[in-house]
Scaffold this motif. Structure first.
Motif, PDB file in Angstrom:
ATOM      1  N   TRP A  15       0.896  -1.193   0.076  1.00 49.67           N
ATOM      2  CA  TRP A  15       0.031   0.089   0.022  1.00 49.67           C
ATOM      3  C   TRP A  15       0.917   1.414   0.051  1.00 49.67           C
ATOM      4  CZ3 TRP A  15      -5.315   0.853   0.323  1.00 49.67           C
ATOM      5  CH2 TRP A  15      -6.126  -0.421   0.384  1.00 49.67           C
ATOM      6  N   SER A  25     -10.331   3.461   0.717  1.00 49.68           N
ATOM      7  CA  SER A  25      -9.697   2.103   1.156  1.00 49.68           C
ATOM      8  C   SER A  25      -9.506   1.471   0.027  1.00 49.68           C
ATOM      9  CB  SER A  25     -10.474   1.282   2.153  1.00 49.68           C
ATOM     10  OG  SER A  25      -9.910   0.020   2.473  1.00 49.68           O
ATOM     11  N   ALA A  31      -6.488   6.172   0.664  1.00 45.92           N
ATOM     12  CA  ALA A  31      -6.820   5.614   1.880  1.00 45.92           C
ATOM     13  C   ALA A  31      -6.235   6.307   3.149  1.00 45.92           C
ATOM     14  CB  ALA A  31      -5.745   4.133   2.044  1.00 45.92           C
ATOM     15  N   GLY A  35      -8.660   3.066   6.541  1.00 47.11           N
ATOM     16  CA  GLY A  35      -8.592   2.282   4.956  1.00 47.11           C
ATOM     17  C   GLY A  35      -7.600   1.365   4.925  1.00 47.11           C
ATOM     18  N   LEU A  36      -6.308   1.704   5.366  1.00 49.54           N
ATOM     19  CA  LEU A  36      -5.291   0.668   5.068  1.00 49.54           C
ATOM     20  C   LEU A  36      -5.593  -0.655   5.645  1.00 49.54           C
ATOM     21  CD1 LEU A  36      -2.188   0.162   4.198  1.00 49.54           C
ATOM     22  CD2 LEU A  36      -1.711   1.381   6.581  1.00 49.54           C
ATOM     23  N   GLY A  39      -7.924  -2.447   4.061  1.00 49.89           N
ATOM     24  CA  GLY A  39      -7.627  -3.073   2.740  1.00 49.89           C
ATOM     25  C   GLY A  39      -6.797  -4.349   3.031  1.00 49.89           C
TER      26      GLY A  39
END
Length: 148
Positions: A15, A25, A31, A35-36, A39
């Motif tokens: 990411w 995300s 993100a 959101g990270l 994911g």
């Protein structure tokens, strides 16, 4: 490191470079810190464990409720905040007496500890877990080996 921890670390590092986007995300597109983690969770387990409601930049602050901490505790195993391993989720309190509302994933301990997080103005980055960051850590969590 376990196979799961290895997967978490590699997925989090995939990411890096994703721009910061509040409430997003999407790998490569945007993100925020939650959101990270969402994911990474989707990559590991296929789908998210619960629907995340819309949230503002100051969410939980007015009520003083530890919503992010509670959500992490529902789906991950809480550990002692100072006992972390690569692949663990770490939760930060950015100001004293404020609710904890920043997340990162520890990716290495040696030669110095680093973590991956989505940081406003920077996007998803790998940062040193330096003294200013370490003193903000209030909890750490282990991802489940499998989800029910």
């Amino acid at each position: 490191m376990t196979v799961l921890a290895d997967q978490i670390v590699q997925t989090a590092r995939d990411w890096i470079g994703t721009p910061y986007r509040h409430q997003a995300s999407v790998l490569g597109a945007g993100a925020d810190c939650l959101g990270l983690v969402r994911g990474v969770w989707r990559t590991l387990y296929g789908r998210e464990p619960e629907i995340v409601p819309a949230y503002s930049y100051d969410w939980s602050e007015v009520q003083g409720k530890e919503r992010l901490w509670a959500a992490a505790a529902r789906h991950l195993t809480e550990k002692e905040a100072d006992v972390v391993s690569p692949g663990d989720l770490i939760l930060f309190r950015m100001r004293k007496r404020a609710v904890a509302k920043h997340l990162g994933i520890l990716v290495q301990l040696t030669p110095y500890p680093t973590f991956v997080h989505a940081y406003s103005g920077h996007g998803v980055v790998e940062s040193m877990l330096s003294a200013p960051w370490r003193r903000r850590v209030v909890a750490s969590f282990e991802f489940p080996r499998e989800v029910g």
